[in-house]
Motif scaffolding. Structure first.
Motif, PDB file in Angstrom:
ATOM      1  N   ILE A  89      48.244  36.510  44.071  1.00 47.55           N
ATOM      2  CA  ILE A  89      46.967  37.094  44.477  1.00 47.55           C
ATOM      3  C   ILE A  89      47.293  38.235  45.429  1.00 47.55           C
ATOM      4  CG2 ILE A  89      46.601  35.324  46.281  1.00 47.55           C
ATOM      5  CD1 ILE A  89      43.547  35.745  45.754  1.00 47.55           C
ATOM      6  N   ILE A  90      46.773  39.415  45.107  1.00 47.43           N
ATOM      7  CA  ILE A  90      47.151  40.657  45.778  1.00 47.43           C
ATOM      8  C   ILE A  90      45.882  41.420  46.138  1.00 47.43           C
ATOM      9  CG2 ILE A  90      48.401  42.845  45.513  1.00 47.43           C
ATOM     10  CD1 ILE A  90      50.332  40.560  45.302  1.00 47.43           C
ATOM     11  N   SER A  91      45.856  42.047  47.304  1.00 45.08           N
ATOM     12  CA  SER A  91      44.701  42.858  47.659  1.00 45.08           C
ATOM     13  C   SER A  91      44.519  43.973  46.633  1.00 45.08           C
ATOM     14  CB  SER A  91      44.867  43.466  49.054  1.00 45.08           C
ATOM     15  OG  SER A  91      45.874  44.465  49.039  1.00 45.08           O
ATOM     16  N   SER A  92      43.267  44.314  46.372  1.00 47.82           N
ATOM     17  CA  SER A  92      43.010  45.409  45.435  1.00 47.82           C
ATOM     18  C   SER A  92      43.580  46.719  45.973  1.00 47.82           C
ATOM     19  CB  SER A  92      41.515  45.540  45.157  1.00 47.82           C
ATOM     20  OG  SER A  92      40.788  45.711  46.363  1.00 47.82           O
ATOM     21  N   ALA A  93      43.626  46.851  47.298  1.00 45.86           N
ATOM     22  CA  ALA A  93      44.192  48.068  47.889  1.00 45.86           C
ATOM     23  C   ALA A  93      45.676  48.196  47.555  1.00 45.86           C
ATOM     24  CB  ALA A  93      43.985  48.067  49.398  1.00 45.86           C
ATOM     25  N   ASN A  94      46.436  47.128  47.711  1.00 44.08           N
ATOM     26  CA  ASN A  94      47.859  47.192  47.375  1.00 44.08           C
ATOM     27  C   ASN A  94      48.084  47.255  45.869  1.00 44.08           C
ATOM     28  OD1 ASN A  94      49.355  47.389  49.798  1.00 44.08           O
ATOM     29  ND2 ASN A  94      48.900  45.260  50.280  1.00 44.08           N
ATOM     30  N   THR A  95      47.116  46.770  45.094  1.00 41.81           N
ATOM     31  CA  THR A  95      47.206  46.920  43.648  1.00 41.81           C
ATOM     32  C   THR A  95      47.226  48.398  43.268  1.00 41.81           C
ATOM     33  OG1 THR A  95      46.084  44.804  43.275  1.00 41.81           O
ATOM     34  CG2 THR A  95      46.089  46.364  41.444  1.00 41.81           C
ATOM     35  N   HIS A 142      48.606  40.940  34.006  1.00 38.10           N
ATOM     36  CA  HIS A 142      47.192  40.951  33.638  1.00 38.10           C
ATOM     37  C   HIS A 142      46.355  40.345  34.759  1.00 38.10           C
ATOM     38  CE1 HIS A 142      48.576  41.787  29.564  1.00 38.10           C
ATOM     39  NE2 HIS A 142      49.381  40.739  29.672  1.00 38.10           N
ATOM     40  N   VAL A 143      45.136  40.823  34.921  1.00 44.27           N
ATOM     41  CA  VAL A 143      44.190  40.245  35.877  1.00 44.27           C
ATOM     42  C   VAL A 143      43.530  39.021  35.254  1.00 44.27           C
ATOM     43  CG1 VAL A 143      42.010  40.591  37.103  1.00 44.27           C
ATOM     44  CG2 VAL A 143      43.705  42.410  37.053  1.00 44.27           C
ATOM     45  N   ILE A 144      43.499  37.918  35.981  1.00 47.51           N
ATOM     46  CA  ILE A 144      42.824  36.721  35.487  1.00 47.51           C
ATOM     47  C   ILE A 144      41.696  36.261  36.417  1.00 47.51           C
ATOM     48  CG2 ILE A 144      44.727  35.858  34.076  1.00 47.51           C
ATOM     49  CD1 ILE A 144      45.478  33.980  36.406  1.00 47.51           C
ATOM     50  N   LEU A 240      42.892  40.620  43.721  1.00 50.64           N
ATOM     51  CA  LEU A 240      42.991  40.344  42.291  1.00 50.64           C
ATOM     52  C   LEU A 240      44.087  39.304  42.069  1.00 50.64           C
ATOM     53  CD1 LEU A 240      42.850  44.002  40.918  1.00 50.64           C
ATOM     54  CD2 LEU A 240      40.970  42.375  41.109  1.00 50.64           C
ATOM     55  N   VAL A 241      43.846  38.395  41.124  1.00 51.16           N
ATOM     56  CA  VAL A 241      44.838  37.379  40.775  1.00 51.16           C
ATOM     57  C   VAL A 241      45.511  37.812  39.476  1.00 51.16           C
ATOM     58  CG1 VAL A 241      45.256  34.953  40.266  1.00 51.16           C
ATOM     59  CG2 VAL A 241      43.464  35.602  41.896  1.00 51.16           C
ATOM     60  N   PHE A 242      46.837  37.804  39.495  1.00 54.25           N
ATOM     61  CA  PHE A 242      47.616  38.292  38.357  1.00 54.25           C
ATOM     62  C   PHE A 242      48.462  37.191  37.724  1.00 54.25           C
ATOM     63  CE2 PHE A 242      47.014  42.100  40.961  1.00 54.25           C
ATOM     64  CZ  PHE A 242      46.597  43.019  40.007  1.00 54.25           C
ATOM     65  N   ILE A 243      48.700  37.338  36.427  1.00 58.58           N
ATOM     66  CA  ILE A 243      49.687  36.544  35.708  1.00 58.58           C
ATOM     67  C   ILE A 243      50.679  37.519  35.088  1.00 58.58           C
ATOM     68  CG2 ILE A 243      48.280  36.516  33.591  1.00 58.58           C
ATOM     69  CD1 ILE A 243      49.503  33.785  32.937  1.00 58.58           C
ATOM     70  N   SER A 244      51.935  37.153  35.070  1.00 58.89           N
ATOM     71  CA  SER A 244      52.928  38.028  34.444  1.00 58.89           C
ATOM     72  C   SER A 244      52.728  38.020  32.929  1.00 58.89           C
ATOM     73  CB  SER A 244      54.348  37.563  34.780  1.00 58.89           C
ATOM     74  OG  SER A 244      54.685  36.395  34.049  1.00 58.89           O
TER      75      SER A 244
END
Length: 331
Positions: A89-95, A142-144, A240-244
């Motif tokens: 889970i990553i901030s949208s800003a750092n995304t 991908h964003v989940i 945003l939560v990501f999956i590889s």
């Protein structure tokens, strides 16, 4: 007698085979984030882990790595892209370091209030637009789900009552085009640095101001070096939560359904819980004697920020503009 013994051996072998197969099917996956436990990020991790374990009947287990154990957010994003970390889970800003249009979620005063943040992050149209943006602009992940840590405020050794009070101050910001435009528009100077360096930089005067949500300010003890929390509410603290992609491609159709259903728990439940955590944190800080300036004249900020909303979104790109319009349309 021999026939009965053979049947017994076959039955035992069948049990052992099933048990062995079941044991082999249990897999552990890493879920990384840069904040400690007892934050919005750990709420997201817990919701996801519990639901995924339930849906997979214990075959998909999430191991959480809080507190930047696997690196700061920009580094973790690269690890997820490479397939070395499965979830984050990553901030949208750092995304925005891998997909600049993600900076749209950092637009100042894009969200009207707490309920608007909660509704916006749970809105299926916003989620699909964010997912499409990431898929179209970067590779390997991908964003989940969407998440929140409340809204961001400015904290310092001094009180901030209006936009004039930040003039010429050095403010630590996340490295996005949005931040680098908005804070200078307020008259401040922007300074980029990893989150882990913020405490020392406030302590030594490298920066005068930092900004984040209330609970992040509390659990990271930033109040020790910046004892005045100014309630500016200038930016939603979105994540945003990501999956590889490496993991996603390896999953069966059923497993993908489990992962997405578990991730939906975050989008629909975590933001409200994060705001509850914000209120609890504010109460704790007040009892500790932290000065909370809750009468900031936000109109002095919005008068500058509002004209930038449309321009910045358009400059970021078509995905950003679409997301901005969707969010603003939510009542």
């Amino acid at each position: 007698m021999i026939a009965r013994s053979m049947r017994g051996l076959v039955a035992v072998a069948a049990v052992l085979f099933v048990t062995g197969a079941g044991a082999q099917e249990v897999k552990h996956y890493r879920f990384a984030y840069d904040q400690p436990r007892n934050t919005g990020y750990s709420i997201a991790g817990d919701l996801f882990a519990e639901k995924l374990k339930e849906l997979s009947k214990g075959t998909m287990i999430i191991d959480q790595y809080p507190g930047a154990q696997l690196g700061q957010e920009p580094q973790v994003l690269q690890l997820v892209k490479a397939g070395d970390v499965e979830f984050a889970i990553i901030s949208s800003a750092n995304t925005a370091t891998i997909s600049p249009q993600a900076g749209v979620m950092s637009l100042h005063f894009l969200f009207r209030d707490e309920n608007h943040v909660i509704k916006g992050l749970a809105d299926p149209r916003v989620f699909e637009a964010l997912k499409t943006m990431i898929d179209d602009t970067t590779q390997g992940l991908h964003v989940i789900a969407t998440g929140s840590q409340g809204v961001r405020h400015m904290y310092s050794k001094r009180e901030i009552h209006n936009v004039g009070d930040v003039k010429s101050l050095k403010v630590r910001v996340q490295a996005t085009a949005t931040e680098d435009t908005m804070f200078p528009a307020y008259g401040a100077q922007t300074v980029h640095m990893p989150f882990g360096s913020v405490y020392t930089s406030l302590q030594t005067g490298v920066v005068d101001v930092a900004e984040n949500s209330i609970n992040v300010y509390l659990v990271n003890k930033h109040y020790e070096v910046a004892p005045v929390l100014n309630i500016t509410e200038h930016e939603a603290n979105n994540a945003l939560v990501f999956i590889s992609d490496k993991l996603w491609q390896s999953l069966s159709a059923e497993q993908k359904q489990w992962v997405q259903a578990a991730a939906n728990e975050i989008s629909t439940k975590e933001p409200a819980k994060a705001f509850e955590l914000e209120r609890t944190a504010a109460d704790k800080l007040k009892k500790m004697g932290v000065k909370i300036v809750d009468n900031v004249d936000k109109k002095t900020f919005t008068a500058i920020a509002d004209p930038y909303l449309d321009k910045l979104a358009k400059d970021l790109g078509p995905h950003a503009e679409k997301i901005k319009n969707l969010i603003r349309s939510i009542n």
